[in-house]
Design a protein around this motif. Structure first.
Motif, PDB file in Angstrom:
ATOM      1  N   ARG A  76       4.306  14.308   1.699  1.00 44.10           N
ATOM      2  CA  ARG A  76       4.804  15.504   0.861  1.00 44.10           C
ATOM      3  C   ARG A  76       5.300  16.545   1.840  1.00 44.10           C
ATOM      4  N   ALA A  77       4.546  16.566   2.965  1.00 43.18           N
ATOM      5  CA  ALA A  77       5.057  18.015   3.917  1.00 43.18           C
ATOM      6  C   ALA A  77       6.326  17.333   4.364  1.00 43.18           C
ATOM      7  N   VAL A  78       6.557  16.410   4.967  1.00 46.86           N
ATOM      8  CA  VAL A  78       7.767  16.077   5.489  1.00 46.86           C
ATOM      9  C   VAL A  78       8.861  16.214   4.445  1.00 46.86           C
ATOM     10  N   LEU A  79       8.875  15.561   3.251  1.00 55.65           N
ATOM     11  CA  LEU A  79       9.791  15.357   2.353  1.00 55.65           C
ATOM     12  C   LEU A  79      10.145  16.594   1.798  1.00 55.65           C
ATOM     13  N   TYR A 108       0.770  -0.924  -0.065  1.00 51.16           N
ATOM     14  CA  TYR A 108       0.046  -0.242  -0.037  1.00 51.16           C
ATOM     15  C   TYR A 108       0.936   1.275  -0.060  1.00 51.16           C
ATOM     16  N   PRO A 109       1.713   1.424  -1.202  1.00 48.38           N
ATOM     17  CA  PRO A 109       2.659   2.360  -0.942  1.00 48.38           C
ATOM     18  C   PRO A 109       2.048   3.735  -1.195  1.00 48.38           C
ATOM     19  N   VAL A 110       2.773   4.756  -0.719  1.00 47.79           N
ATOM     20  CA  VAL A 110       2.677   6.194  -1.011  1.00 47.79           C
ATOM     21  C   VAL A 110       3.539   6.199  -2.526  1.00 47.79           C
ATOM     22  N   VAL A 111       2.779   6.564  -3.611  1.00 49.21           N
ATOM     23  CA  VAL A 111       3.440   6.661  -4.932  1.00 49.21           C
ATOM     24  C   VAL A 111       3.520   8.136  -5.332  1.00 49.21           C
ATOM     25  N   SER A 112       2.670   8.857  -5.734  1.00 49.62           N
ATOM     26  CA  SER A 112       2.720  10.010  -6.193  1.00 49.62           C
ATOM     27  C   SER A 112       2.564  11.168  -5.155  1.00 49.62           C
ATOM     28  N   LEU A 113       3.582  12.075  -5.273  1.00 52.30           N
ATOM     29  CA  LEU A 113       3.329  13.480  -4.575  1.00 52.30           C
ATOM     30  C   LEU A 113       2.742  14.562  -5.199  1.00 52.30           C
ATOM     31  N   VAL A 114       2.185  14.208  -6.541  1.00 55.13           N
ATOM     32  CA  VAL A 114       1.505  15.315  -7.375  1.00 55.13           C
ATOM     33  C   VAL A 114       0.022  14.857  -7.866  1.00 55.13           C
ATOM     34  N   ASP A 141       4.345  23.641   0.098  1.00 57.74           N
ATOM     35  CA  ASP A 141       3.186  24.509  -0.369  1.00 57.74           C
ATOM     36  C   ASP A 141       3.513  25.271  -1.651  1.00 57.74           C
ATOM     37  N   SER A 142       4.692  24.858  -2.246  1.00 56.85           N
ATOM     38  CA  SER A 142       5.100  25.509  -3.603  1.00 56.85           C
ATOM     39  C   SER A 142       4.329  25.409  -4.606  1.00 56.85           C
ATOM     40  N   PRO A 143       3.738  26.412  -5.544  1.00 56.80           N
ATOM     41  CA  PRO A 143       3.058  26.041  -6.576  1.00 56.80           C
ATOM     42  C   PRO A 143       3.859  25.352  -7.593  1.00 56.80           C
ATOM     43  N   ASP A 144       5.138  25.444  -7.621  1.00 61.03           N
ATOM     44  CA  ASP A 144       6.059  24.610  -8.355  1.00 61.03           C
ATOM     45  C   ASP A 144       6.139  23.384  -8.170  1.00 61.03           C
TER      46      ASP A 144
END
Length: 221
Positions: free
Chosen positions: A120-123, A106-112, A129-132
């Motif tokens: 995402r917040a930790v990594l 059950y992996p986290v795969v995508s951060l987008v 919170d960047s729009p890029d």
């Protein structure tokens, strides 16, 4: 299954990159031991931005090889599954730093694409919170698959509401497109973090994975 004692699997428990889930650690070591594989738990850095967790794991893979391991694999769950996959797929690593195979539960795969916001917040730290999304995309496993990527075994539950099954489908599609040897299994259920999944429909992952391990190449990639 029995394997050479020089074969090693590194165990990466989940926990959103904030904690190490104990039920995804020692019980997994014991299960792998019953299959004939030596395994050790990787207490990778927590609450620390990329690339520190990846460096920790890639260094551990290299150290196992230096100590004489013929094959080094990784197994990870949830955020630990993301880190296990990243250790196999991230560009810029030397061959001796990459695992020969990866098992992702059950992996986290995508951060987008429907990202797991906690991971995402930790990594990404200050860039979370960047729009890029360039950095987030560079850490999304589905964007990193290459034809020479390590074989992977991936499993998920169909109604997981913490890390949606879409994450595993994204990775499976990328692996298939690149013709990377892999298996992807989706089981009924809506509970996240089930680890060995005893007494659930997902418990079949352990026998399926044990069989998959017997069919891996004997020599390292």
């Amino acid at each position: 299954m029995t394997g050479p004692q020089s074969d090693v699997v590194l165990v990466l428990p989940g926990g959103g990159y904030r904690v190490h889930a104990p039920h995804e650690a020692e019980p997994i070591v014991e299960w792998l031991g019953a299959q004939g594989w030596f395994a050790r738990i990787m207490n990778y850095p927590l609450n620390t931005a990329h690339p520190a967790p990846l460096r920790f794991v890639s260094r551990a893979v290299a150290e196992e090889r230096a100590d004489g391991a013929s094959r080094v694999g990784v197994i990870g769950f949830s955020a630990g599954g993301h880190l296990a996959g990243l250790s196999a797929l991230a560009p810029g690593l030397e061959p001796h730093e990459r695992p020969d195979f990866a098992i992702l539960g059950y992996p986290v795969v995508s951060l987008v694409d429907g990202p797991h916001t906690g991971s995402r917040a930790v990594l990404l730290g200050d860039d979370a919170d960047s729009p890029d999304d360039a950095v987030a995309r560079s850490l999304s496993l589905e964007t990193l698959v290459r034809p020479d990527s390590s074989p992977m075994f991936v499993w998920h539950t169909a109604e997981d509401d913490v890390v949606p099954v879409r994450h595993s489908y994204l990775l499976g599609e990328a692996l298939a497109a690149a013709r990377v040897p892999h298996e992807l299994h989706v089981f009924p259920g809506d509970v996240h973090g089930v680890a060995l999944a005893a007494d659930t429909d997902a418990s079949a992952w352990t026998s399926l994975c044990a069989d998959w391990l017997t069919r891996l190449p004997v020599t390292p990639r």
